[in-house]
Each structure stands twice: as structure tokens, then as C-alpha cells.
Motif scaffolding. Structure first.
Motif, PDB file in Angstrom:
ATOM      1  N   PHE A 171       0.807  -1.218   0.000  1.00  0.00           N
ATOM      2  CA  PHE A 171       0.000   0.000   0.000  1.00  0.00           C
ATOM      3  C   PHE A 171       0.841   1.270   0.000  1.00  0.00           C
ATOM      4  O   PHE A 171       0.326   2.363   0.113  1.00  0.00           O
ATOM      5  CB  PHE A 171      -0.979   0.030   1.176  1.00  0.00           C
ATOM      6  N   GLY A 172       2.160   1.144  -0.126  1.00  0.00           N
ATOM      7  CA  GLY A 172       2.994   2.339  -0.179  1.00  0.00           C
ATOM      8  C   GLY A 172       4.425   1.982  -0.499  1.00  0.00           C
ATOM      9  O   GLY A 172       4.835   0.828  -0.406  1.00  0.00           O
ATOM     10  N   ALA A 173       5.173   2.989  -0.888  1.00  0.00           N
ATOM     11  CA  ALA A 173       6.592   2.819  -1.186  1.00  0.00           C
ATOM     12  C   ALA A 173       7.337   4.054  -0.713  1.00  0.00           C
ATOM     13  O   ALA A 173       6.812   5.162  -0.769  1.00  0.00           O
ATOM     14  CB  ALA A 173       6.806   2.618  -2.679  1.00  0.00           C
ATOM     15  N   VAL A 174       8.525   3.835  -0.229  1.00  0.00           N
ATOM     16  CA  VAL A 174       9.356   4.936   0.222  1.00  0.00           C
ATOM     17  C   VAL A 174      10.505   5.084  -0.754  1.00  0.00           C
ATOM     18  O   VAL A 174      11.245   4.136  -0.996  1.00  0.00           O
ATOM     19  CB  VAL A 174       9.896   4.668   1.644  1.00  0.00           C
ATOM     20  N   ASP A 175      10.634   6.278  -1.332  1.00  0.00           N
ATOM     21  CA  ASP A 175      11.716   6.619  -2.232  1.00  0.00           C
ATOM     22  C   ASP A 175      11.515   5.948  -3.598  1.00  0.00           C
ATOM     23  O   ASP A 175      10.773   4.994  -3.742  1.00  0.00           O
ATOM     24  CB  ASP A 175      13.073   6.236  -1.650  1.00  0.00           C
ATOM     25  N   GLY A 176      12.150   6.470  -4.558  1.00  0.00           N
ATOM     26  CA  GLY A 176      12.074   5.919  -5.892  1.00  0.00           C
ATOM     27  C   GLY A 176      13.443   5.861  -6.537  1.00  0.00           C
ATOM     28  O   GLY A 176      13.561   5.817  -7.746  1.00  0.00           O
TER      29      GLY A 176
END
Length: 198
Positions: A171-176
Motif C-alpha cells: 500500500f505504499g513505497a518509500v523513495d524511488g
């Protein structure tokens, strides 16, 4: 050893002699006035002139963005949110650090990775004070700002979007940031490395 014995004998003789004044008890000592802090014994002179005169008065948004990774207005808004948590009373031994100064310590350290000693001198505080304030600010950010700024509006929609991208139960991601990894480039045979010489 002789000197010590002589000193002890003199002290004993003085303790056994009757009081020099036969007028009665000594008059009481005057009561001291309000206590003044004696911080000059354990502190050194420090100046925050750079912060007060240069940063707060002369920096434009471009310099704020380059050095602290935010604009001056955003900085003051965060100060307003954190003020109830970071505000401290003046103890009388030394002036209290303003909320703005406390916040900028942490932001400067996180943005520039300078040493505590260097940044402490730059802002006119000791390195132990600097380190303590950084921990207080980080705690305040975790307790106040994270709850206020980081949240999901619709958890189901976020999970559906990641499922479509073939990331189920996410349901989410940190940084790309993508850091490429792969084999080391070929090193010419005539190049010596530390492993070769050991």
C-alpha cells in the motif's frame, strides 16, 4: 612528610586556642542578594551572529532551499507546529534557545552532515547542547509532524493500484531511487589493488 606534620601541628594549635574576640558571638553575616549565575566559570563565549545577522536577515528562499532543503516560509510553518513541544523555559544560567534555532540545528545537520563541533561553533552552542537539541527535535518531528503530514487517504485504492502494478498486499513505497548494481568493470592486469598486495 615534615611539612605535613608541621601543617597538622599548626592546625591543631589554632583549633585549641580560645577565640580572639572576647566580645561575644560574631555578628551574623549579611544575607546575599539575588543570586547571579556564575556561568563564566564553566562556559565559553560563543556567538550566533552568523545565524542572527546573515541567515535570518539576508538569505532569500533560494539560499534556504539550497542549504536546508526548504523555503523560509515552510521553515516558519514547521516552527509554529513544533513550538508547543520544543519551547523551553529560561533557567537563568544561560538564555534559552529559540524554537527556530532548535529546529535549524536538526535541519542543518540532516542536510549538510557537518560535525557537531563545527555546526555548534557556527550557531554559537556547544557540541553536547547541539546533539541534545537534535534528539529533541527529531523526537518532536516523530511525535507531531509525522501524524500530521504522513497518512493514507484511501488504503483500499492504494492497495488496488499496487496490485495492478503486480505488487500485491502493498500500500505504499518509500523513495524511488534506483541504484544500479552489477559486476565490477574490468580492471587492467597492470593495475595493483590492495587485495593483490596482501
Amino acid at each position: 612528610m615534615r611539612e605535613l606534620r608541621s601543617l597538622l601541628a599548626t592546625l591543631l594549635r589554632l583549633l585549641q586556642e580560645p577565640s580572639m574576640s572576647s566580645k561575644g558571638p560574631d555578628p551574623p553575616l549579611p544575607l546575599p542578594g539575588p543570586r547571579q549565575p556564575i556561568s563564566h566559570v564553566w562556559t565559553h563565549a560563543a556567538s550566533s551572529d552568523w545565524w542572527d545577522r546573515v541567515v535570518m536577515a539576508q538569505w532569500d528562499n533560494k539560499r534556504w532551499q539550497r542549504n536546508l532543503h526548504m523555503q523560509k516560509g515552510t521553515f516558519h510553518e514547521i516552527c509554529t507546529w513544533l513550538a508547543p513541544v520544543l519551547h523551553c523555559q529560561d533557567t537563568g544560567t544561560r538564555p534559552d534557545l529559540l524554537v527556530e534555532k532548535r529546529l535549524v540545528f536538526a535541519l542543518w545537520k540532516l542536510a549538510n552532515l557537518d560535525s557537531y563541533c563545527f555546526v555548534g561553533q557556527q550557531f554559537g552552542v556547544g557540541k553536547s547542547t547541539f546533539g541534545t537539541v537534535i534528539l529533541e527535535v527529531v523526537r518532536a518531528i516523530n511525535n507531531v509532524l509525522v501524524q500530521r503530514l504522513v497518512y493514507l487517504r484511501d488504503l483500499g485504492a492504494a492497495m488496488a493500484s499496487f496490485t495492478e502494478l503486480r505488487f500485491p498486499q502493498c500500500f505504499g513505497a518509500v523513495d524511488g531511487t534506483h541504484i544500479p548494481s552489477g559486476p565490477r568493470p574490468a580492471v587492467p592486469a597492470n593495475t595493483s589493488t590492495a587485495r593483490d598486495t596482501a
